[in-house]
Design a protein around this motif. Structure first.
Motif, PDB file in Angstrom:
ATOM      1  N   ALA A   1       0.908  -1.663   0.241  1.00  0.00           N
ATOM      2  CA  ALA A   1       0.320   0.726  -0.114  1.00  0.00           C
ATOM      3  C   ALA A   1       0.960   0.970  -0.038  1.00  0.00           C
ATOM      4  O   ALA A   1       0.399   2.563  -0.623  1.00  0.00           O
ATOM      5  CB  ALA A   1      -0.743  -0.067   1.397  1.00  0.00           C
ATOM      6  N   GLY A   2       1.360   1.783   0.310  1.00  0.00           N
ATOM      7  CA  GLY A   2       2.695   2.679   0.769  1.00  0.00           C
ATOM      8  C   GLY A   2       3.874   2.789  -0.715  1.00  0.00           C
ATOM      9  O   GLY A   2       3.792   3.742  -1.314  1.00  0.00           O
ATOM     10  N   GLU A   3       3.626   1.708  -1.286  1.00  0.00           N
ATOM     11  CA  GLU A   3       4.651   1.956  -2.061  1.00  0.00           C
ATOM     12  C   GLU A   3       3.651   2.454  -3.845  1.00  0.00           C
ATOM     13  O   GLU A   3       4.165   2.864  -4.576  1.00  0.00           O
ATOM     14  CB  GLU A   3       5.160   0.302  -3.020  1.00  0.00           C
ATOM     15  CG  GLU A   3       6.572   0.045  -1.883  1.00  0.00           C
ATOM     16  CD  GLU A   3       7.341   1.044  -2.638  1.00  0.00           C
ATOM     17  OE1 GLU A   3       7.887   1.233  -3.530  1.00  0.00           O
ATOM     18  OE2 GLU A   3       8.152   1.121  -1.322  1.00  0.00           O
ATOM     19  N   LEU A   4       2.467   1.886  -3.021  1.00  0.00           N
ATOM     20  CA  LEU A   4       1.042   2.729  -4.602  1.00  0.00           C
ATOM     21  C   LEU A   4       0.931   3.898  -4.154  1.00  0.00           C
ATOM     22  O   LEU A   4       0.382   4.405  -4.803  1.00  0.00           O
ATOM     23  CB  LEU A   4       0.458   1.041  -4.321  1.00  0.00           C
ATOM     24  CG  LEU A   4       0.529   0.257  -4.899  1.00  0.00           C
ATOM     25  CD1 LEU A   4      -0.472  -1.023  -4.402  1.00  0.00           C
ATOM     26  CD2 LEU A   4       0.700   0.019  -6.674  1.00  0.00           C
ATOM     27  N   GLY A   5       1.039   4.318  -3.115  1.00  0.00           N
ATOM     28  CA  GLY A   5       0.696   6.146  -2.483  1.00  0.00           C
ATOM     29  C   GLY A   5      -0.649   5.363  -2.096  1.00  0.00           C
ATOM     30  O   GLY A   5      -1.832   6.315  -2.180  1.00  0.00           O
ATOM     31  N   LEU A   6      -1.834   4.290  -1.376  1.00  0.00           N
ATOM     32  CA  LEU A   6      -2.828   4.194  -0.956  1.00  0.00           C
ATOM     33  C   LEU A   6      -2.616   3.923  -0.264  1.00  0.00           C
ATOM     34  O   LEU A   6      -2.775   3.628   0.829  1.00  0.00           O
ATOM     35  CB  LEU A   6      -3.699   2.571  -1.880  1.00  0.00           C
ATOM     36  CG  LEU A   6      -3.382   2.946  -3.656  1.00  0.00           C
ATOM     37  CD1 LEU A   6      -3.629   1.310  -3.877  1.00  0.00           C
ATOM     38  CD2 LEU A   6      -4.329   4.054  -3.789  1.00  0.00           C
ATOM     39  N   PRO A   7      -3.727   4.407   0.827  1.00  0.00           N
ATOM     40  CA  PRO A   7      -4.525   4.213   2.543  1.00  0.00           C
ATOM     41  C   PRO A   7      -4.252   2.562   2.348  1.00  0.00           C
ATOM     42  O   PRO A   7      -5.396   2.137   1.246  1.00  0.00           O
ATOM     43  CB  PRO A   7      -5.228   4.639   2.191  1.00  0.00           C
ATOM     44  CG  PRO A   7      -5.841   4.931   1.479  1.00  0.00           C
ATOM     45  CD  PRO A   7      -4.790   5.664  -0.151  1.00  0.00           C
TER      46      PRO A   7
END
Length: 327
Positions: A138-144
């Motif tokens: 999620a962090g790598e995608l920039g998603l919560p």
């Protein structure tokens, strides 16, 4: 997180736009959860007008108002780990790099009449990195990241369970996010299992329909330790199945390097890698932490080989007790 802590984080991040926006989004989400919708809209408007997105920065996707219907069934989780905190096999590394690239080129893929892989099933024994990987992904995608609370989903009134599942899927359809369902086998157990209630079989039928029809703006990630218990029809509903096996000696070496990279010690932990093969990451981490704690308790500056050896012995004792319980 307490409001005071969030405000301190907000002030500390001033001048670092990506971090500032992430904390501001958390404050706005809290206001939405308190039903302060006018204030939340005003804050979001101010945030959008005063911040941009730096080139190459990974910022969280904007959050839609959190619906009361889904609020009881999921938790927003702060992303605190990154790719330097996990050791994946070469195969899984390649799979995740491919998924991230595909997500970033999603519009181009859809314009060519194809769908983006967005429904993932994580399988493997406990303690091998499934939950941590979902967070870092999620962090790598920039998603919560939202974690589904299965104890709330599975209602004591069995007829409500399918309706509860519908609510979280509807949220994931609208909100770009990674939605994580751990212990997925509790929902998707094989329908031919004679121990299962008829109503639970109907829940599986509904779940199959929901997954089939769902096209999330982010990712649906389900995880299970009991893949053999899943209903056979579940497997083809997922775009990708990722297997998390116990680490081999080389992967354990990399993990030990990571855990001791900033620790003063008088021994080489990599010498223990072969003897730890067959252990999960959670077990190896527990050994490392206990060895480091021993030096703190004794007020020593260095971790000794004896500390690590004793921690391994304690973990073996723990494993032995768990093995007896399983038989």
């Amino acid at each position: 997180m307490a409001r005071g802590e969030l405000m301190k984080k907000l002030l500390a991040s001033y001048g670092r736009e990506a971090e500032f926006r992430t904390v501001a989004e958390q404050i706005i989400l809290e206001e939405e959860q308190k039903n302060n919708k006018v204030l939340a809209r005003s804050l979001r408007k101010s945030l959008d007008s005063t911040t941009g997105t730096p080139a190459g920065a990974k910022t969280l996707a904007p959050l839609i108002p959190f619906p009361d219907a889904a609020n009881d069934f999921m938790d927003r989780v702060d992303i605190v780990h990154n790719q330097n905190d996990i050791v994946l096999s070469a195969t899984n590394t390649r799979v995740f790099h491919g998924l991230i690239k595909e997500f970033k080129r999603g519009e181009d893929i859809r314009r060519n009449g194809m769908t983006v892989r967005s429904k993932l099933l994580f399988c493997g024994p406990p303690g091998c990195g499934k939950t941590l990987c979902a967070e870092i992904f999620a962090g790598e995608l920039g998603l919560p990241l939202f974690v589904v609370k299965l104890d709330r989903i599975i209602s004591s009134y069995l007829g409500e369970t399918a309706g509860n599942i519908r609510k979280i899927f509807e949220f994931a359809r609208k909100q770009p996010c990674v939605m994580f369902l751990d212990e997925f086998d509790a929902l998707a157990r094989a329908r031919d299992d004679p121990s299962e209630h008829n109503e639970l079989r109907r829940v599986v039928n509904s779940l199959l329909i929901f997954i089939d029809r769902m096209q999330p703006k982010g990712f649906l990630v389900a995880a299970t330790n009991l893949d053999q218990s899943l209903d056979p029809a579940i497997w083809r509903r997922f775009d990708e199945v990722v297997w998390f096996d116990r680490p081999d000696a080389k992967m354990i070496e990399r993990y030990l390097q990571m855990k001791f990279r900033n620790v003063d010690r008088n021994f080489n932990p990599l010498e223990f890698a072969d003897s730890l093969e067959g252990y999960s990451y959670a077990e190896v981490e527990r050994i490392c932490v206990q060895a480091i704690k021993a030096s703190i308790i004794d007020r020593r500056k260095q971790v000794r080989g004896a500390d690590f050896t004793k921690a391994i012995s304690d973990e073996r004792r723990r494993r032995s007790g768990l093995s007896r319980l399983a038989t």
